[in-house]
Motif scaffolding. Structure first.
Motif, short mmCIF file in Angstrom:
data_model
loop_
_atom_site.label_atom_id
_atom_site.label_comp_id
_atom_site.label_asym_id
_atom_site.label_seq_id
_atom_site.Cartn_x
_atom_site.Cartn_y
_atom_site.Cartn_z
N LEU A 17 0.84 -1.40 -0.22
CA LEU A 17 0.20 -0.17 0.13
C LEU A 17 0.94 1.39 -0.01
N GLU A 18 2.04 1.23 0.61
CA GLU A 18 3.00 2.31 0.72
C GLU A 18 3.45 2.61 -0.80
N LEU A 20 1.88 1.74 -3.43
CA LEU A 20 0.66 2.06 -4.39
C LEU A 20 0.30 3.52 -4.15
N GLU A 21 0.62 4.19 -3.07
CA GLU A 21 0.48 5.52 -2.92
C GLU A 21 1.25 6.43 -4.21
N GLY A 22 2.10 5.81 -4.41
CA GLY A 22 3.23 6.37 -5.48
C GLY A 22 2.77 6.23 -6.96
N ASN A 108 -7.85 5.37 -9.66
CA ASN A 108 -8.29 5.83 -8.13
C ASN A 108 -7.66 4.82 -7.44
N LEU A 109 -6.47 5.25 -6.94
CA LEU A 109 -5.31 4.32 -6.21
C LEU A 109 -6.20 3.89 -4.91
N ALA A 110 -7.13 4.60 -4.26
CA ALA A 110 -7.95 3.90 -3.01
C ALA A 110 -8.51 2.87 -3.51
N ALA A 113 -6.51 -0.21 -3.87
CA ALA A 113 -6.03 -0.68 -2.88
C ALA A 113 -7.06 -1.43 -1.90
#
Length: 126
Positions: A17-18, A20-22, A108-110, A113
Protein backbone atom coordinates in the motif's frame (compact mmCIF):
# COMPACT_ATOMS: atom_id res chain seq x y z
CA UNK A 1 -10.52 -8.74 -26.70
CA UNK A 2 -8.82 -11.95 -25.71
CA UNK A 3 -7.34 -12.69 -22.31
CA UNK A 4 -3.57 -13.07 -22.50
CA UNK A 5 -2.95 -13.38 -18.74
CA UNK A 6 -5.13 -14.51 -15.84
CA UNK A 7 -4.05 -14.81 -12.24
CA UNK A 8 -5.51 -14.84 -8.72
CA UNK A 9 -4.15 -12.82 -5.80
CA UNK A 10 -2.98 -15.07 -2.96
CA UNK A 11 -1.54 -12.47 -0.55
CA UNK A 12 -0.54 -8.84 -0.27
CA UNK A 13 2.81 -7.82 1.20
CA UNK A 14 2.84 -5.37 4.13
CA UNK A 15 4.56 -2.63 2.10
CA UNK A 16 2.34 -2.82 -1.00
CA UNK A 17 0.00 0.00 0.00
CA UNK A 18 2.92 2.36 0.64
CA UNK A 19 4.22 1.81 -2.90
CA UNK A 20 0.71 2.08 -4.30
CA UNK A 21 0.47 5.63 -2.90
CA UNK A 22 3.13 6.49 -5.49
CA UNK A 23 1.23 4.71 -8.27
CA UNK A 24 3.43 1.59 -8.28
CA UNK A 25 2.09 -1.97 -8.05
CA UNK A 26 4.46 -4.94 -8.03
CA UNK A 27 3.14 -8.38 -8.95
CA UNK A 28 5.12 -11.53 -8.23
CA UNK A 29 4.11 -15.17 -8.56
CA UNK A 30 3.92 -17.25 -5.39
CA UNK A 31 7.32 -18.28 -4.14
CA UNK A 32 8.91 -14.83 -4.35
CA UNK A 33 11.91 -14.30 -2.05
CA UNK A 34 10.76 -12.86 1.32
CA UNK A 35 12.27 -9.41 0.71
CA UNK A 36 10.34 -9.13 -2.58
CA UNK A 37 7.17 -10.62 -1.13
CA UNK A 38 7.01 -7.72 1.36
CA UNK A 39 6.51 -5.21 -1.47
CA UNK A 40 4.53 -7.44 -3.84
CA UNK A 41 1.05 -8.67 -4.54
CA UNK A 42 1.64 -12.41 -4.71
CA UNK A 43 -0.47 -14.31 -7.18
CA UNK A 44 -1.12 -17.76 -8.62
CA UNK A 45 -1.21 -17.96 -12.40
CA UNK A 46 -4.50 -19.41 -13.63
CA UNK A 47 -3.94 -18.97 -17.37
CA UNK A 48 -0.35 -18.96 -18.61
CA UNK A 49 0.74 -15.69 -20.22
CA UNK A 50 0.46 -15.70 -23.98
CA UNK A 51 3.69 -15.77 -26.00
CA UNK A 52 2.89 -12.32 -27.35
CA UNK A 53 3.16 -9.27 -25.11
CA UNK A 54 0.23 -6.94 -24.59
CA UNK A 55 0.11 -3.85 -26.76
CA UNK A 56 -0.69 -0.29 -25.75
CA UNK A 57 -4.45 -0.12 -25.39
CA UNK A 58 -4.70 -3.55 -23.71
CA UNK A 59 -6.83 -3.71 -20.58
CA UNK A 60 -5.24 -4.44 -17.19
CA UNK A 61 -7.91 -5.40 -14.69
CA UNK A 62 -8.05 -6.25 -10.99
CA UNK A 63 -11.54 -7.20 -9.90
CA UNK A 64 -13.85 -4.67 -11.52
CA UNK A 65 -11.26 -1.87 -11.75
CA UNK A 66 -9.56 -1.54 -15.11
CA UNK A 67 -6.74 0.52 -16.55
CA UNK A 68 -5.44 0.81 -20.08
CA UNK A 69 -1.83 -0.17 -20.71
CA UNK A 70 -0.06 2.81 -22.23
CA UNK A 71 3.56 1.63 -22.38
CA UNK A 72 5.21 -1.80 -22.45
CA UNK A 73 8.82 -2.21 -21.30
CA UNK A 74 11.11 -4.21 -23.57
CA UNK A 75 11.60 -6.98 -21.00
CA UNK A 76 8.34 -6.76 -19.07
CA UNK A 77 6.48 -9.59 -20.75
CA UNK A 78 9.45 -11.96 -20.63
CA UNK A 79 9.53 -11.48 -16.84
CA UNK A 80 5.80 -12.12 -16.60
CA UNK A 81 6.17 -15.36 -18.60
CA UNK A 82 9.33 -16.51 -16.80
CA UNK A 83 8.65 -15.69 -13.14
CA UNK A 84 5.25 -14.02 -12.93
CA UNK A 85 6.85 -10.68 -12.04
CA UNK A 86 6.08 -7.20 -13.30
CA UNK A 87 5.95 -3.63 -12.07
CA UNK A 88 2.84 -1.68 -13.10
CA UNK A 89 3.21 2.09 -12.97
CA UNK A 90 -0.13 3.90 -13.10
CA UNK A 91 1.35 7.07 -14.61
CA UNK A 92 -0.15 6.98 -18.14
CA UNK A 93 3.27 7.29 -19.77
CA UNK A 94 3.94 5.95 -23.27
CA UNK A 95 7.56 4.97 -22.53
CA UNK A 96 8.35 3.05 -19.32
CA UNK A 97 11.26 4.28 -17.21
CA UNK A 98 12.49 0.70 -16.74
CA UNK A 99 12.53 -2.14 -19.28
CA UNK A 100 10.65 -4.51 -16.95
CA UNK A 101 7.73 -2.17 -16.39
CA UNK A 102 4.21 -1.77 -17.73
CA UNK A 103 2.74 1.73 -17.73
CA UNK A 104 -1.00 2.07 -17.31
CA UNK A 105 -3.56 4.84 -17.23
CA UNK A 106 -4.12 6.58 -13.93
CA UNK A 107 -6.72 4.98 -11.67
CA UNK A 108 -8.31 5.71 -8.32
CA UNK A 109 -5.52 4.31 -6.14
CA UNK A 110 -7.70 4.13 -3.03
CA UNK A 111 -10.23 1.99 -4.92
CA UNK A 112 -7.41 -0.20 -6.23
CA UNK A 113 -6.02 -0.64 -2.71
CA UNK A 114 -9.41 -1.93 -1.52
CA UNK A 115 -9.42 -4.54 -4.29
CA UNK A 116 -6.04 -6.02 -3.36
CA UNK A 117 -7.35 -9.06 -1.54
CA UNK A 118 -6.70 -12.78 -1.72
CA UNK A 119 -8.99 -14.43 -4.28
CA UNK A 120 -9.32 -11.35 -6.50
CA UNK A 121 -8.63 -11.97 -10.19
CA UNK A 122 -6.06 -10.12 -12.30
CA UNK A 123 -6.37 -10.18 -16.10
CA UNK A 124 -4.73 -8.59 -19.09
CA UNK A 125 -6.64 -8.53 -22.38
CA UNK A 126 -5.44 -7.47 -25.84
Amino acid sequence: MSIIFRSTITSVGPEVLELLEGGILILFAEGAPPELAEVSVLHRIVEQPSPDAPVPGAEFKIGDLSAILTGIGDHAWAKVRDIGHVVVNFNGEDVPERPGELCASEVNLAALAELLQAGREITIQN
